[in-house]
Design a protein around this motif. Structure first.
Motif, PDB file in Angstrom:
ATOM      1  N   ALA A 169       0.835  -1.198   0.000  1.00 42.34           N
ATOM      2  CA  ALA A 169       0.000   0.000   0.000  1.00 42.34           C
ATOM      3  C   ALA A 169       0.872   1.252   0.000  1.00 42.34           C
ATOM      4  CB  ALA A 169      -0.943  -0.003   1.198  1.00 42.34           C
ATOM      5  N   SER A 170       1.968   1.230   0.743  1.00 44.70           N
ATOM      6  CA  SER A 170       2.906   2.348   0.730  1.00 44.70           C
ATOM      7  C   SER A 170       3.482   2.550  -0.667  1.00 44.70           C
ATOM      8  CB  SER A 170       4.047   2.113   1.726  1.00 44.70           C
ATOM      9  OG  SER A 170       3.576   2.044   3.046  1.00 44.70           O
ATOM     10  N   ALA A 171       3.852   1.442  -1.325  1.00 46.10           N
ATOM     11  CA  ALA A 171       4.418   1.527  -2.669  1.00 46.10           C
ATOM     12  C   ALA A 171       3.410   2.113  -3.654  1.00 46.10           C
ATOM     13  CB  ALA A 171       4.870   0.144  -3.131  1.00 46.10           C
ATOM     14  N   ILE A 172       2.165   1.665  -3.572  1.00 49.48           N
ATOM     15  CA  ILE A 172       1.129   2.191  -4.461  1.00 49.48           C
ATOM     16  C   ILE A 172       0.922   3.683  -4.194  1.00 49.48           C
ATOM     17  CG2 ILE A 172      -1.329   2.072  -5.038  1.00 49.48           C
ATOM     18  CD1 ILE A 172      -1.135  -0.959  -4.259  1.00 49.48           C
ATOM     19  N   GLY A 173       0.862   4.054  -2.923  1.00 45.24           N
ATOM     20  CA  GLY A 173       0.665   5.463  -2.585  1.00 45.24           C
ATOM     21  C   GLY A 173       1.804   6.352  -3.036  1.00 45.24           C
ATOM     22  N   GLU A 174       3.021   5.886  -2.862  1.00 47.94           N
ATOM     23  CA  GLU A 174       4.167   6.710  -3.262  1.00 47.94           C
ATOM     24  C   GLU A 174       4.302   6.762  -4.788  1.00 47.94           C
ATOM     25  OE1 GLU A 174       6.031   8.601  -1.254  1.00 47.94           O
ATOM     26  OE2 GLU A 174       4.746   7.982   0.419  1.00 47.94           O
ATOM     27  N   GLY A 175       3.944   5.668  -5.468  1.00 43.40           N
ATOM     28  CA  GLY A 175       3.924   5.710  -6.922  1.00 43.40           C
ATOM     29  C   GLY A 175       2.884   6.687  -7.434  1.00 43.40           C
ATOM     30  N   TYR A 176       1.725   6.676  -6.802  1.00 45.22           N
ATOM     31  CA  TYR A 176       0.660   7.638  -7.133  1.00 45.22           C
ATOM     32  C   TYR A 176       1.143   9.073  -6.970  1.00 45.22           C
ATOM     33  CZ  TYR A 176      -3.199  10.616  -5.382  1.00 45.22           C
ATOM     34  OH  TYR A 176      -4.041  11.661  -5.092  1.00 45.22           O
ATOM     35  N   LYS A 177       1.856   9.339  -5.885  1.00 43.87           N
ATOM     36  CA  LYS A 177       2.346  10.701  -5.637  1.00 43.87           C
ATOM     37  C   LYS A 177       3.297  11.164  -6.730  1.00 43.87           C
ATOM     38  CE  LYS A 177       3.835  12.132  -1.707  1.00 43.87           C
ATOM     39  NZ  LYS A 177       4.561  12.167  -0.412  1.00 43.87           N
ATOM     40  N   ARG A 178       4.132  10.264  -7.223  1.00 44.52           N
ATOM     41  CA  ARG A 178       5.079  10.667  -8.269  1.00 44.52           C
ATOM     42  C   ARG A 178       4.341  11.102  -9.542  1.00 44.52           C
ATOM     43  NH1 ARG A 178      10.304  10.062  -7.405  1.00 44.52           N
ATOM     44  NH2 ARG A 178      10.770  10.239  -9.640  1.00 44.52           N
ATOM     45  N   ILE A 179       3.258  10.407  -9.851  1.00 47.74           N
ATOM     46  CA  ILE A 179       2.478  10.805 -11.026  1.00 47.74           C
ATOM     47  C   ILE A 179       1.673  12.058 -10.729  1.00 47.74           C
ATOM     48  CG2 ILE A 179       0.694  10.076 -12.647  1.00 47.74           C
ATOM     49  CD1 ILE A 179       1.564   7.161 -12.014  1.00 47.74           C
ATOM     50  N   ARG A 180       1.032  12.102  -9.595  1.00 49.94           N
ATOM     51  CA  ARG A 180       0.235  13.271  -9.206  1.00 49.94           C
ATOM     52  C   ARG A 180       1.053  14.548  -9.245  1.00 49.94           C
ATOM     53  NH1 ARG A 180      -0.874  13.705  -3.017  1.00 49.94           N
ATOM     54  NH2 ARG A 180       1.220  14.593  -3.249  1.00 49.94           N
ATOM     55  N   ASP A 181       2.306  14.453  -8.813  1.00 50.31           N
ATOM     56  CA  ASP A 181       3.165  15.629  -8.716  1.00 50.31           C
ATOM     57  C   ASP A 181       4.013  15.868  -9.964  1.00 50.31           C
ATOM     58  OD1 ASP A 181       2.103  15.863  -6.195  1.00 50.31           O
ATOM     59  OD2 ASP A 181       3.850  15.037  -5.155  1.00 50.31           O
ATOM     60  N   GLY A 182       3.809  15.076 -10.991  1.00 41.81           N
ATOM     61  CA  GLY A 182       4.493  15.307 -12.254  1.00 41.81           C
ATOM     62  C   GLY A 182       5.905  14.765 -12.342  1.00 41.81           C
ATOM     63  N   GLU A 183       6.291  13.865 -11.446  1.00 45.65           N
ATOM     64  CA  GLU A 183       7.645  13.315 -11.457  1.00 45.65           C
ATOM     65  C   GLU A 183       7.757  12.056 -12.309  1.00 45.65           C
ATOM     66  OE1 GLU A 183       8.581  12.751  -7.369  1.00 45.65           O
ATOM     67  OE2 GLU A 183       8.621  14.894  -6.919  1.00 45.65           O
ATOM     68  N   ALA A 184       6.640  11.491 -12.703  1.00 48.48           N
ATOM     69  CA  ALA A 184       6.623  10.307 -13.564  1.00 48.48           C
ATOM     70  C   ALA A 184       5.324  10.306 -14.349  1.00 48.48           C
ATOM     71  CB  ALA A 184       6.741   9.028 -12.738  1.00 48.48           C
ATOM     72  N   THR A 185       5.333   9.609 -15.478  1.00 51.80           N
ATOM     73  CA  THR A 185       4.127   9.471 -16.299  1.00 51.80           C
ATOM     74  C   THR A 185       3.391   8.187 -15.974  1.00 51.80           C
ATOM     75  OG1 THR A 185       5.143  10.731 -18.086  1.00 51.80           O
ATOM     76  CG2 THR A 185       3.289   9.325 -18.683  1.00 51.80           C
ATOM     77  N   LEU A 186       4.133   7.151 -15.645  1.00 48.01           N
ATOM     78  CA  LEU A 186       3.537   5.852 -15.328  1.00 48.01           C
ATOM     79  C   LEU A 186       4.396   5.167 -14.277  1.00 48.01           C
ATOM     80  CD1 LEU A 186       2.120   3.198 -17.756  1.00 48.01           C
ATOM     81  CD2 LEU A 186       3.901   2.529 -16.121  1.00 48.01           C
ATOM     82  N   MET A 187       3.732   4.480 -13.336  1.00 51.59           N
ATOM     83  CA  MET A 187       4.437   3.701 -12.317  1.00 51.59           C
ATOM     84  C   MET A 187       3.803   2.315 -12.219  1.00 51.59           C
ATOM     85  SD  MET A 187       6.894   5.600 -10.971  1.00 51.59           S
ATOM     86  CE  MET A 187       7.291   4.812  -9.403  1.00 51.59           C
ATOM     87  N   VAL A 188       4.649   1.294 -12.274  1.00 49.71           N
ATOM     88  CA  VAL A 188       4.217  -0.072 -11.984  1.00 49.71           C
ATOM     89  C   VAL A 188       4.319  -0.240 -10.473  1.00 49.71           C
ATOM     90  CG1 VAL A 188       4.684  -2.515 -12.328  1.00 49.71           C
ATOM     91  CG2 VAL A 188       5.004  -0.905 -14.216  1.00 49.71           C
ATOM     92  N   THR A 189       3.179  -0.468  -9.813  1.00 50.16           N
ATOM     93  CA  THR A 189       3.154  -0.498  -8.352  1.00 50.16           C
ATOM     94  C   THR A 189       2.535  -1.808  -7.853  1.00 50.16           C
ATOM     95  OG1 THR A 189       0.935   0.490  -8.099  1.00 50.16           O
ATOM     96  CG2 THR A 189       2.797   2.002  -8.373  1.00 50.16           C
ATOM     97  N   GLY A 190       2.849  -2.165  -6.629  1.00 44.83           N
ATOM     98  CA  GLY A 190       2.241  -3.355  -6.039  1.00 44.83           C
ATOM     99  C   GLY A 190       3.130  -3.989  -5.001  1.00 44.83           C
TER     100      GLY A 190
END
Length: 417
Positions: A169-190
């Motif tokens: 859940a932490s990994a999914i949340g932090e991956g989400y933040k990177r996209i939300r904040d414009g630091e990545a376009t796509l994140m494979v999370t889980g």
């Protein structure tokens, strides 16, 4: 800072249903428990517990012998789940493209612990003096994230999160933040975990929180919120969510399965094993604040619900505090009753279940819950059958871990934006 919308464009899951998120969810809706008696052998005697074991998982067939021979079982499951999600998101793994705007965020409580346990056995039981030269890189905690990055050409951040049962859940949340904040376009999370080794099973047994085999049979052993609940059931597996910048997903015609709208995390800062309802409420409020919503907007909660006596009651108390007078109307279920506790992967498999619950408008039930403990009352437990046609639009997925790590993920139905 501009805020970007985040779409879920791919799902993957490795469970006893196979490598298929949809098949996994179908069996949840059918109320099917994956729990069986599982034995781990080691001298002087084996250990047997109710557990969820992916007996049919064949890494050689799924991944090919070269990858399978160079990875731990937990990493093999991580790759299988991620390859499934990658395909659903519309990508071809055969394309050898390095993408600097794509990254990976992965969670695991135990990492490749099976590799080291086998090594110890080889040395102390079989008298072997040297281990295979790749043991360190096969067993390192970031092996799954590294392999996913290499196999899929993900050249943005490669992140590994270890936060006990809230790791994924932490990994999914932090991956989400990177996209939300414009630091990545796509994140494979889980996340992925394989806790069914002899040492891990014995360690949890010593903690005295493992469920006893139910008289009605092993599948009924995990009973969240029931007066007779006796503890958690260990499970192995993996789950993946592809998170993607919404505009990017729309532009390339990707399937948008749901929108991730919020992430809340905090620490109880109070106790290693006893959860604190104040911390859980705080994490849920943080996720809703991130989503710009009030508790009144929540239509479903996929509870952490491990089936421990104290933990279940405390989580329901936190939900009653969050929802107040509305609590009796809020549907709640604990899918661990069927798929067990995947440890560091739990938050990922439950996030997959939450996304599919919204997408299919079918909220899974808590299995084995024919009577609700008085200490767990005051919410709308989903029992007996899935809740179909509720029109749920917003859902929370809760992960509350040892060490006081609280993580809450918020999702919205894709057509409800």
């Amino acid at each position: 800072m501009s805020r970007h919308r985040v779409a879920v464009t791919g799902l993957g899951a490795v469970t006893p249903a196979g490598v298929s998120a949809d098949d996994f969810f179908d069996r949840l809706l059918a109320g099917e428990s994956f729990v069986r008696l599982h034995t781990a052998d080691a001298p002087p005697r084996p250990v047997t517990q109710p557990a969820v074991h992916c007996a049919g998982f064949d890494a050689d067939t799924l991944l090919g012998r070269p990858i399978a021979s160079a990875t731990d079982r937990s990493v093999q499951m991580a790759l299988a789940a991620s390859f499934e999600a990658w395909r659903q998101a519309g990508f071809d793994r055969g394309e050898k493209v390095v993408r600097p705007e794509f990254g990976v965020a992965w969670g695991s409580a135990l990492g490749s612990s099976g590799t080291f346990e086998r090594g110890y056995k080889e040395m102390w039981q079989n008298g072997r003096e040297r281990l295979p030269p790749m043991s360190v890189v096969i067993g390192m905690s970031n092996a799954a994230a590294s392999q996913i990055s290499i196999q899929l050409g993900l050249a943005n951040a490669s992140l590994t999160y270890v936060a006990a049962c809230s790791s994924a859940a932490s990994a999914i949340g932090e991956g989400y933040k990177r996209i939300r904040d414009g630091e990545a376009t796509l994140m494979v999370t889980g996340g992925s975990d394989v806790p069914l080794t002899y040492a891990t099973m014995k360690a949890w047994e010593a903690l005295r929180v493992i469920a006893v085999a139910d008289e009605a049979g092993a599948p009924a052993s995990c009973r969240p919120f029931h007066p007779a609940r006796s503890g958690l059931v260990l499970g192995e597996g993996a789950a993946t969510l592809i998170l993607e910048n919404w505009d990017h997903a729309v532009a390339r015609g990707a399937p948008i399965l749901a929108e991730m709208i919020g992430y809340g995390t905090c620490s109880d800062a109070s106790h290693l094993v006893r959860p604190d309802p104040a911390g859980q409420v705080r994490a849920m409020r943080l996720a809703l604040a991130d989503a710009g919503l009030s508790p009144d907007a929540v239509d479903y909660v996929n509870a952490h619900g491990t089936s421990t006596v104290e933990g279940d009651a405390i989580e329901i108390d936190s939900l009653r505090q969050l929802f107040g007078e509305r609590a009796p109307a809020v549907p709640v279920s604990a899918t661990k009753s069927m798929h067990g506790h995947l440890m560091g992967a739990a938050g990922a498999i439950e996030a997959v279940a939450t996304v599919l619950a919204l997408r299919r408008d079918a909220l899974p039930q808590t299995a084995n819950l024919d009577t609700v403990d008085a200490a767990c009352g005051g919410v709308r437990h989903i029992v007996g059958a899935p809740l179909v046609g509720s029109g749920a639009r917003v859902a929370l997925s809760n992960s509350f871990a040892f060490g006081g790590c609280n993580v809450v993920l918020a999702f919205r139905k894709a057509d409800a934006a």
